[in-house]
Design a protein around this motif. Structure first.
Motif, PDB file in Angstrom:
ATOM      1  N   THR B  28       2.842 -16.993   9.348  1.00  0.00           N
ATOM      2  CA  THR B  28       3.159 -17.106  10.768  1.00  0.00           C
ATOM      3  C   THR B  28       4.501 -16.441  11.055  1.00  0.00           C
ATOM      4  OG1 THR B  28       2.052 -19.238  10.773  1.00  0.00           O
ATOM      5  CG2 THR B  28       3.458 -18.746  12.668  1.00  0.00           C
ATOM      6  N   GLY B  29       4.509 -15.586  12.074  1.00  0.00           N
ATOM      7  CA  GLY B  29       5.779 -14.979  12.488  1.00  0.00           C
ATOM      8  C   GLY B  29       6.142 -13.743  11.703  1.00  0.00           C
ATOM      9  N   ALA B  30       5.192 -13.195  10.943  1.00  0.00           N
ATOM     10  CA  ALA B  30       5.498 -11.999  10.155  1.00  0.00           C
ATOM     11  C   ALA B  30       4.358 -11.003  10.237  1.00  0.00           C
ATOM     12  CB  ALA B  30       5.733 -12.382   8.696  1.00  0.00           C
ATOM     13  N   LYS B  31       4.714  -9.724  10.135  1.00  0.00           N
ATOM     14  CA  LYS B  31       3.650  -8.730  10.002  1.00  0.00           C
ATOM     15  C   LYS B  31       4.087  -7.654   9.013  1.00  0.00           C
ATOM     16  CE  LYS B  31       5.018  -6.158  14.163  1.00  0.00           C
ATOM     17  NZ  LYS B  31       4.641  -5.840  15.540  1.00  0.00           N
ATOM     18  N   LEU B  32       3.098  -7.106   8.312  1.00  0.00           N
ATOM     19  CA  LEU B  32       3.362  -6.044   7.339  1.00  0.00           C
ATOM     20  C   LEU B  32       3.439  -4.732   8.106  1.00  0.00           C
ATOM     21  CD1 LEU B  32       3.547  -5.135   4.343  1.00  0.00           C
ATOM     22  CD2 LEU B  32       1.057  -4.857   4.398  1.00  0.00           C
ATOM     23  N   THR B  33       4.568  -4.053   8.024  1.00  0.00           N
ATOM     24  CA  THR B  33       4.705  -2.807   8.791  1.00  0.00           C
ATOM     25  C   THR B  33       4.853  -1.572   7.913  1.00  0.00           C
ATOM     26  OG1 THR B  33       7.073  -3.277   8.931  1.00  0.00           O
ATOM     27  CG2 THR B  33       5.708  -3.888  10.841  1.00  0.00           C
ATOM     28  N   ALA B  34       5.340  -1.754   6.688  1.00  0.00           N
ATOM     29  CA  ALA B  34       5.578  -0.573   5.855  1.00  0.00           C
ATOM     30  C   ALA B  34       5.487  -0.917   4.373  1.00  0.00           C
ATOM     31  CB  ALA B  34       6.972  -0.005   6.158  1.00  0.00           C
ATOM     32  N   VAL B  35       5.094   0.066   3.608  1.00  0.00           N
ATOM     33  CA  VAL B  35       5.176  -0.085   2.150  1.00  0.00           C
ATOM     34  C   VAL B  35       5.843   1.158   1.574  1.00  0.00           C
ATOM     35  CG1 VAL B  35       3.144  -1.574   1.923  1.00  0.00           C
ATOM     36  CG2 VAL B  35       2.880   0.903   1.680  1.00  0.00           C
ATOM     37  N   PHE B  36       6.599   0.897   0.489  1.00  0.00           N
ATOM     38  CA  PHE B  36       7.203   2.017  -0.233  1.00  0.00           C
ATOM     39  C   PHE B  36       6.823   1.881  -1.702  1.00  0.00           C
ATOM     40  CE2 PHE B  36      10.978   2.670  -3.064  1.00  0.00           C
ATOM     41  CZ  PHE B  36      10.761   4.016  -3.285  1.00  0.00           C
ATOM     42  N   ASP B  37       6.326   2.992  -2.271  1.00  0.00           N
ATOM     43  CA  ASP B  37       6.065   3.028  -3.717  1.00  0.00           C
ATOM     44  C   ASP B  37       6.263   4.469  -4.169  1.00  0.00           C
ATOM     45  OD1 ASP B  37       4.117   0.953  -5.713  1.00  0.00           O
ATOM     46  OD2 ASP B  37       4.744   2.948  -6.378  1.00  0.00           O
ATOM     47  N   GLN B  38       6.893   4.635  -5.330  1.00  0.00           N
ATOM     48  CA  GLN B  38       7.091   5.996  -5.850  1.00  0.00           C
ATOM     49  C   GLN B  38       5.748   6.634  -6.183  1.00  0.00           C
ATOM     50  OE1 GLN B  38       9.883   4.939  -8.982  1.00  0.00           O
ATOM     51  NE2 GLN B  38      11.525   5.988  -7.867  1.00  0.00           N
ATOM     52  N   SER B  39       4.766   5.807  -6.444  1.00  0.00           N
ATOM     53  CA  SER B  39       3.428   6.333  -6.713  1.00  0.00           C
ATOM     54  C   SER B  39       2.686   6.496  -5.385  1.00  0.00           C
ATOM     55  CB  SER B  39       2.669   5.368  -7.629  1.00  0.00           C
ATOM     56  OG  SER B  39       1.275   5.477  -7.408  1.00  0.00           O
ATOM     57  N   HIS B  42      -0.548   4.501  -5.292  1.00  0.00           N
ATOM     58  CA  HIS B  42      -0.390   3.071  -5.019  1.00  0.00           C
ATOM     59  C   HIS B  42      -0.176   2.819  -3.530  1.00  0.00           C
ATOM     60  CE1 HIS B  42       0.747   1.222  -9.199  1.00  0.00           C
ATOM     61  NE2 HIS B  42      -0.490   1.694  -9.142  1.00  0.00           N
ATOM     62  N   ALA B  43       0.755   3.567  -2.954  1.00  0.00           N
ATOM     63  CA  ALA B  43       1.101   3.355  -1.549  1.00  0.00           C
ATOM     64  C   ALA B  43      -0.110   3.628  -0.654  1.00  0.00           C
ATOM     65  CB  ALA B  43       2.281   4.242  -1.178  1.00  0.00           C
ATOM     66  N   ASN B  44      -0.779   4.735  -0.909  1.00  0.00           N
ATOM     67  CA  ASN B  44      -1.939   5.076  -0.068  1.00  0.00           C
ATOM     68  C   ASN B  44      -3.081   4.092  -0.237  1.00  0.00           C
ATOM     69  OD1 ASN B  44      -0.738   7.311   1.066  1.00  0.00           O
ATOM     70  ND2 ASN B  44      -1.368   8.658  -0.617  1.00  0.00           N
ATOM     71  N   TRP B  45      -3.214   3.565  -1.431  1.00  0.00           N
ATOM     72  CA  TRP B  45      -4.296   2.601  -1.699  1.00  0.00           C
ATOM     73  C   TRP B  45      -4.166   1.399  -0.762  1.00  0.00           C
ATOM     74  CZ3 TRP B  45      -5.406  -2.376  -3.132  1.00  0.00           C
ATOM     75  CH2 TRP B  45      -6.677  -2.628  -3.662  1.00  0.00           C
ATOM     76  N   ILE B  46      -2.943   0.977  -0.500  1.00  0.00           N
ATOM     77  CA  ILE B  46      -2.703  -0.154   0.404  1.00  0.00           C
ATOM     78  C   ILE B  46      -3.174   0.198   1.819  1.00  0.00           C
ATOM     79  CG2 ILE B  46      -0.918  -1.603   1.475  1.00  0.00           C
ATOM     80  CD1 ILE B  46      -1.323  -2.265  -1.481  1.00  0.00           C
ATOM     81  N   LYS B  47      -2.798   1.381   2.275  1.00  0.00           N
ATOM     82  CA  LYS B  47      -3.189   1.800   3.636  1.00  0.00           C
ATOM     83  C   LYS B  47      -4.707   1.908   3.760  1.00  0.00           C
ATOM     84  CE  LYS B  47      -2.029   5.225   7.198  1.00  0.00           C
ATOM     85  NZ  LYS B  47      -1.376   4.278   8.120  1.00  0.00           N
ATOM     86  N   GLU B  48      -5.326   2.432   2.720  1.00  0.00           N
ATOM     87  CA  GLU B  48      -6.780   2.643   2.784  1.00  0.00           C
ATOM     88  C   GLU B  48      -7.577   1.356   2.598  1.00  0.00           C
ATOM     89  OE1 GLU B  48      -7.316   5.690  -0.172  1.00  0.00           O
ATOM     90  OE2 GLU B  48      -5.999   7.039   0.977  1.00  0.00           O
ATOM     91  N   ASN B  49      -7.048   0.457   1.796  1.00  0.00           N
ATOM     92  CA  ASN B  49      -7.865  -0.706   1.415  1.00  0.00           C
ATOM     93  C   ASN B  49      -7.399  -2.045   1.969  1.00  0.00           C
ATOM     94  OD1 ASN B  49      -9.859   0.407  -0.769  1.00  0.00           O
ATOM     95  ND2 ASN B  49      -7.852   1.326  -1.213  1.00  0.00           N
ATOM     96  N   ILE B  50      -6.127  -2.136   2.342  1.00  0.00           N
ATOM     97  CA  ILE B  50      -5.592  -3.448   2.728  1.00  0.00           C
ATOM     98  C   ILE B  50      -5.187  -3.505   4.191  1.00  0.00           C
ATOM     99  CG2 ILE B  50      -3.797  -5.186   2.255  1.00  0.00           C
ATOM    100  CD1 ILE B  50      -5.584  -4.866  -0.139  1.00  0.00           C
ATOM    101  N   CYS B  51      -4.462  -2.489   4.645  1.00  0.00           N
ATOM    102  CA  CYS B  51      -3.869  -2.571   5.983  1.00  0.00           C
ATOM    103  C   CYS B  51      -3.754  -1.156   6.567  1.00  0.00           C
ATOM    104  CB  CYS B  51      -2.501  -3.242   5.862  1.00  0.00           C
ATOM    105  SG  CYS B  51      -1.652  -3.452   7.429  1.00  0.00           S
ATOM    106  N   HIS B  52      -4.680  -0.803   7.457  1.00  0.00           N
ATOM    107  CA  HIS B  52      -4.726   0.573   7.983  1.00  0.00           C
ATOM    108  C   HIS B  52      -3.502   0.933   8.810  1.00  0.00           C
ATOM    109  CE1 HIS B  52      -8.671   0.722   6.367  1.00  0.00           C
ATOM    110  NE2 HIS B  52      -9.186  -0.156   7.230  1.00  0.00           N
ATOM    111  N   GLU B  53      -2.879  -0.075   9.434  1.00  0.00           N
ATOM    112  CA  GLU B  53      -1.764   0.223  10.366  1.00  0.00           C
ATOM    113  C   GLU B  53      -0.420   0.405   9.651  1.00  0.00           C
ATOM    114  OE1 GLU B  53      -3.370  -2.935  10.764  1.00  0.00           O
ATOM    115  OE2 GLU B  53      -5.026  -1.848  11.698  1.00  0.00           O
ATOM    116  N   VAL B  54      -0.391   0.174   8.360  1.00  0.00           N
ATOM    117  CA  VAL B  54       0.910   0.168   7.687  1.00  0.00           C
ATOM    118  C   VAL B  54       1.473   1.592   7.531  1.00  0.00           C
ATOM    119  CG1 VAL B  54       0.180   0.400   5.260  1.00  0.00           C
ATOM    120  CG2 VAL B  54       2.117  -1.080   5.834  1.00  0.00           C
ATOM    121  N   ALA B  55       2.794   1.709   7.664  1.00  0.00           N
ATOM    122  CA  ALA B  55       3.444   2.997   7.406  1.00  0.00           C
ATOM    123  C   ALA B  55       3.701   3.111   5.906  1.00  0.00           C
ATOM    124  CB  ALA B  55       4.764   3.076   8.170  1.00  0.00           C
ATOM    125  N   VAL B  56       3.447   4.304   5.391  1.00  0.00           N
ATOM    126  CA  VAL B  56       3.519   4.488   3.941  1.00  0.00           C
ATOM    127  C   VAL B  56       4.671   5.437   3.589  1.00  0.00           C
ATOM    128  CG1 VAL B  56       2.299   5.528   1.996  1.00  0.00           C
ATOM    129  CG2 VAL B  56       1.083   4.022   3.579  1.00  0.00           C
TER     130      VAL B  56
END
Lengths: 386, 386
Positions: B28-39, B42-56
């Motif tokens: 409650t009161g939080a949203k995922l907005t961005a992920v950072f990974d050197q790989s 890994h980073a794209n996998w999150i956008k494709e599979n977990i959260c389409h709106e996230v900035a990578v």
């Protein structure tokens, strides 16, 4: 066949117990014929209260030469076990000694040699070896059910003793009188069982004994010991007389599972395939071997002191093999000596220990002791101990 | 109130977990907005599979300067926790770091200073602090029900890990990649709980770590550690990744009884009068204090990672106090560092440890490492771990 004529050396708290069950004919093929105690009061008390027919001696040599005994049970303070055992063997008598075998291994080695030269029956009062739980655990290990042993953890802190207990005997809990505390008085059973159940002695130990931590005594009343074994296994042994209610929990982990003895129950978690095999074959992430909790039947009764004495008498009469051969007594004592020595040196000790070094260190403790106890000796009722 | 915008640093196995529950609005009161990974994978996998709106982001500086985040969850390999935390604080962001706080205390001390200077919310992912069993035990101790603590014994050997687990990540179980084994990867929760539950840190430790004993790794996979405390209490902590089925049993003995947590249950043996009082008043032989086994209700649910993240978000939004303040992370790590250092020196170490000496020793291990791992990194399903 004639009854084995048994003499008891030392009729304090524990010797009195032995006199009681012998005089009530609980041991088949044995009778109590003589007692020897340096205290005339102690010796006479037995004749007056336990066994009217018994011959009473205050002189050791007269006792040994009386011709009234075939075998002795030694229940003196620990330092004298080996002295009397050696004399008994030299007089051609069979010997059952109370635990511990002695105070230092050098002394017990001589006792073992005298036994070996005499050819007489030689047993140690390791009555906990008759406890079906430990018998069963030993069976599981020696038959290979547990696989190679990797870790042992014995938390045996239920040896609670109050200050008033320590104050009840002049020889108790002093370097000169007992040569140690919880390791030499309360724990000899567990130290014996530890090596007897597993068939393993450590290659080296690092121990942390605390002397007079909980009570006004000069010897150890709190111990944590760490052991390493040749096969890479490790073990921890923890004991104390200062905790209530205390715990008695033995866990042994092996390649094929683990066993726990606690609250009078034995539990066995058995792996379907040995851990080493699983590890070799498994290709996944967080998996672990399939494990079955097994109910293991534990049959039979703990026969205790009487069981060991009966077995000793049977061995004399019909060559029955001993439950607790006397020459094994040195092993538990070696563990005890190693724990104290490691603490004194604040370092690892290799096993077998340097027996001369241990002896020197013990003598130094005796010499520097400042304890001046009243020579008050009380006969405690031992039914609440082992 | 606006949602706290959360960015995740490192979306390997654990970071992915955090992304999952954040993207399904479990906090409650939080949203995922961005992920950072050197790989990038890994980073794209999150956008494709977990959260389409996230900035990578694959670039750390761009991530911090994006203006898309108010707070970060750090779930990188351990060495980088402090580096990213310090950067985040310098960018005015709140920080929730995965455990351990770092690999060596020197590094974590700098992290704590950066947090303190920033005034931002700083928490550690000690999700086991939400386990009602440990919460209750802490309550019993801190409210004085157990009396002064005398002994602790934690047998935590149920961290089974196969060779295939270790082979699944290039950074795993190496000095350069993780800076340790079972102490730094599996046990940080227990090391934290040990000090958190009791409120006590040892004054010195003597530990016995074994490196690559059960598995083909260079770091420790088997540990026995002995601890001494200022009040005379002692403790033993035993862990391993090589045993199955393993045990998780915590016993704490105090002046007023003992508590055991095992098999998801808390048992309290309460003395009617404190042991110290009994000992003073008792005049008999083998007696001990009257003891009542008490059933203690343990209420509530373990809220786990989500519970800590929710608490972190609540602290940001409404100044709720933290379950696991970040600056406490150094304590569990101090225990871990002390155990390794004691083993390397084959001697006692005093606490707080000599941080420079630990750092030097760790660098030497990294330098002399002969491990050449394939850089294969697998995203493991972490639902079976903590």
């Amino acid at each position: 066949m004639n009854d084995v004529r048994v003499g008891i050396i030392g009729v304090g708290s524990m010797g009195t117990q032995h006199a009681k069950y012998l005089s009530t004919k609980e041991i088949t093929g044995a009778k109590l014929t003589a007692v020897f105690d340096q205290s005339e009061d102690h010796a006479n008390w037995i004749k007056e209260n336990i066994c009217h027919e018994v011959a009473v001696f205050y002189d050791c040599e007269a006792f040994f030469q009386s011709g009234l005994i075939d075998a002795v049970i030694i229940a003196t303070p620990h330092y004298d076990h080996s002295k009397y055992a050696i004399q008994a063997f030299n007089h051609g008598l069979h010997v059952l000694s109370e635990k511990p075998a002695g105070v230092y291994t050098k002394q017990v080695r001589e006792m073992n040699e005298a036994a070996s030269n005499s050819g007489k029956v030689y047993s140690m009062m390791y009555n906990q070896r008759t406890n079906p739980l430990y018998v069963k655990l030993r069976d599981l290990i020696h038959s290979g059910e547990l696989g190679e042993i990797r870790r042992m953890n014995w938390l045996i802190t239920n040896w609670y003793r109050s200050q008033s207990y320590y104050d009840s005997g002049g020889w108790r809990a002093t370097w000169a009188g007992e040569g140690g505390g919880v390791l030499i008085n309360q724990c000899p059973h567990q130290l014996d069982l530890w090596q007897w159940i597993t068939g393993m002695m450590p290659t080296r130990m690092r121990a942390f004994c605390y002397f007079g931590k909980h009570r006004n005594i000069e010897v150890e009343d709190d111990v944590t010991a760490f052991a390493e074994y040749e096969n890479g296994a490790t073990g921890v042994f923890i004991t104390s007389t200062g905790e209530a209610p205390g715990t008695n929990r033995l866990e042994i982990a092996g390649d094929q599972g683990k066993v726990v003895i606690e609250d009078g129950k034995l539990s066995f978690w058995r792996l379907r395939v040995p851990e080493s095999q699983f590890n070799e074959e498994y290709k996944g992430g967080f998996g672990s071997p399939e494990c079955w909790k097994c109910d293991i039947p534990v049959l039979g009764e703990e026969t205790g002191h009487q069981g060991i004495t009966q077995n000793f008498v049977d061995a004399i009469q019909s060559k029955t093999s001993l439950i607790a051969p006397g020459e094994e007594g040195i092993k538990g004592l070696m563990l005890s000596n190693a724990m104290q020595l490691s603490t004194w040196l604040d370092n690892w000790v290799d096993l077998p220990i340097d027996e001369d070094l241990y002896f020197q260190q013990l003598q130094a403790k005796i010499k520097s002791s400042t304890v001046e106890k009243k020579n008050k000796i009380t006969r405690l009722d031992v039914k609440e101990t082992h």
